[in-house]
Design a protein around this motif. Sequence first.
Motif, PDB file in Angstrom:
ATOM      1  N   LEU A   1      36.961  -2.932 -11.099  1.00  0.00           N
ATOM      2  CA  LEU A   1      36.206  -1.801 -10.557  1.00  0.00           C
ATOM      3  C   LEU A   1      34.619  -2.828  -9.422  1.00  0.00           C
ATOM      4  N   ALA A   2      34.039  -3.156  -9.936  1.00  0.00           N
ATOM      5  CA  ALA A   2      33.252  -3.318  -9.513  1.00  0.00           C
ATOM      6  C   ALA A   2      34.022  -4.422  -7.592  1.00  0.00           C
ATOM      7  N   LEU A   3      34.981  -5.147  -7.456  1.00  0.00           N
ATOM      8  CA  LEU A   3      35.360  -5.414  -6.253  1.00  0.00           C
ATOM      9  C   LEU A   3      35.889  -4.671  -5.616  1.00  0.00           C
ATOM     10  N   VAL A   4      36.025  -3.157  -6.124  1.00  0.00           N
ATOM     11  CA  VAL A   4      36.254  -1.943  -5.135  1.00  0.00           C
ATOM     12  C   VAL A   4      34.944  -1.329  -4.579  1.00  0.00           C
ATOM     13  N   LEU A   5      34.164  -1.333  -5.760  1.00  0.00           N
ATOM     14  CA  LEU A   5      32.972  -0.768  -5.730  1.00  0.00           C
ATOM     15  C   LEU A   5      31.688  -1.229  -4.833  1.00  0.00           C
ATOM     16  N   THR A   6      32.213  -2.955  -4.502  1.00  0.00           N
ATOM     17  CA  THR A   6      30.784  -3.996  -3.787  1.00  0.00           C
ATOM     18  C   THR A   6      31.598  -3.603  -2.037  1.00  0.00           C
ATOM     19  N   LEU A   7      32.910  -3.714  -2.060  1.00  0.00           N
ATOM     20  CA  LEU A   7      33.413  -3.443  -0.608  1.00  0.00           C
ATOM     21  C   LEU A   7      33.000  -2.425  -0.211  1.00  0.00           C
ATOM     22  N   LEU A   8      32.683  -1.362  -0.922  1.00  0.00           N
ATOM     23  CA  LEU A   8      33.026   0.063  -0.523  1.00  0.00           C
ATOM     24  C   LEU A   8      30.837   0.456  -0.040  1.00  0.00           C
TER      25      LEU A   8
ATOM     26  N   ASN B   1      23.173  -5.955   2.291  1.00  0.00           N
ATOM     27  CA  ASN B   1      22.758  -6.997   2.447  1.00  0.00           C
ATOM     28  C   ASN B   1      23.437  -8.083   0.990  1.00  0.00           C
ATOM     29  N   ASN B   2      23.324  -7.297   0.198  1.00  0.00           N
ATOM     30  CA  ASN B   2      23.316  -7.590  -1.394  1.00  0.00           C
ATOM     31  C   ASN B   2      23.787  -7.555  -2.619  1.00  0.00           C
ATOM     32  N   GLN B   3      25.280  -8.222  -1.745  1.00  0.00           N
ATOM     33  CA  GLN B   3      26.836  -7.709  -2.237  1.00  0.00           C
ATOM     34  C   GLN B   3      26.580  -8.241  -3.550  1.00  0.00           C
ATOM     35  N   ILE B   4      26.142  -9.601  -3.426  1.00  0.00           N
ATOM     36  CA  ILE B   4      27.061 -10.450  -5.091  1.00  0.00           C
ATOM     37  C   ILE B   4      25.985  -9.627  -6.013  1.00  0.00           C
ATOM     38  N   SER B   5      24.360  -9.077  -5.872  1.00  0.00           N
ATOM     39  CA  SER B   5      23.780  -8.583  -6.789  1.00  0.00           C
ATOM     40  C   SER B   5      24.173  -7.152  -7.173  1.00  0.00           C
ATOM     41  N   PHE B   6      24.852  -6.780  -6.128  1.00  0.00           N
ATOM     42  CA  PHE B   6      25.452  -5.323  -6.589  1.00  0.00           C
ATOM     43  C   PHE B   6      26.759  -5.706  -7.697  1.00  0.00           C
ATOM     44  N   PHE B   7      27.221  -7.206  -6.622  1.00  0.00           N
ATOM     45  CA  PHE B   7      28.243  -6.918  -7.699  1.00  0.00           C
ATOM     46  C   PHE B   7      28.352  -7.152  -9.349  1.00  0.00           C
TER      47      PHE B   7
END
Length: 163
Positions: free
Chosen positions: A25-32, A40-46
């Motif tokens: 779920l985190a991978l899908v949401l982070t890609l979206l 730019n803060n995709q790692i923190s969001f993941f």
Amino acid sequence: MIYIIDFYNKIVNNILHFFPAAILLALVLTLLYGRVLRKNNQISFFFFCIYFVLLTGETLWGRLGMDIATEDFIGIRQLFENPWYMAAAVDNVIMFMPFGFLAVRVITSAKPRQKCLIAALVTSGCIELLQYVLRIGEAQLVDILANFLGAAAGSLFRKRSGD
């Protein structure tokens, strides 16, 4: 003491159970998140997504179907009467520290710490309300306060760690 060991064993089992779903779920949401919002803060969001799935898995989904003795809202007085409630309160502070640490980084608007703490209060209140309505745990007012304190501590730690 045996209750505390059982309590933490249950938490570890729930985390292991929900971890594959959290990653997916985190991978899908982070890609979206990266594609739609161009953040730019995709790692923190993941990591926040992983944490949030594990949090809801532990506090809600992991308790469905369990025979948990429920009471109406438990207040602060019971905290000092039962060591189990005190251990649960300390656990809630620790459990919400990642919320504050990660949410401060994910929230990119003005005053991220204040918005993080409001989000922690709303999230905690919703969890307790759902536990009460679905009768899947003990809805505790102390949990809301403990979760808020944990998020506040996590956000302060993020601020001091160079962010």
